[in-house]
Design a protein around this motif. Structure first.
Motif: not given
Length: 131
Positions: A113-131
């Protein structure tokens, strides 16, 4: 994910269970976790796809399966003491898991069984924009 403690046949068991009077076997499982969800692997020897039920109700994931014992067509049963086991296991799912996206596969008596996390609970990387 927490294992549910009431894994025995409840008092209000179905008529088939009462007639059968066999015990319930708790299948062995392995559970793996990654950032996107969990993978549960259960050992269900002799259980076919047609005799396997996986249900999610509220926060409980229930796995039930009945193994079958093949009887050769050209033989007549004289004494039958072998009972095919009835497997049952239940788990409590946290709110971070997406019940609608659970996937199941059964191969040679091994349920995955593959039980995914809800999208909001998944960790994500936040890109940093220089400038």
């Amino acid at each position: 994910m927490n294992e549910r403690k009431d894994l025995t046949v409840p008092a209000e068991a179905s008529a088939a269970d009462k007639r059968d009077a066999r015990g319930v076997t708790v299948p062995a499982v392995d559970i793996f976790e990654d950032p996107e969800g969990i993978t549960l692997i259960a050992d269900l020897p002799g259980v076919s796809k047609e005799r396997l039920r996986i249900n999610v109700e509220s926060d409980v994931l229930a796995i039930e399966g009945e193994a079958s014992v093949a009887t050769p067509a050209d033989l007549r049963l004289v004494l039958g003491e072998l009972r095919a086991p009835l497997f049952r296991r239940a788990f409590k799912l946290g709110q971070e898991f997406d019940r609608a996206e659970i996937n199941a596969s059964l191969k040679q008596g091994v349920l995955t069984l593959r039980i995914p996390r809800v999208r909001e609970a998944q960790p994500r990387q936040i890109p940093v924009v220089a400038g």
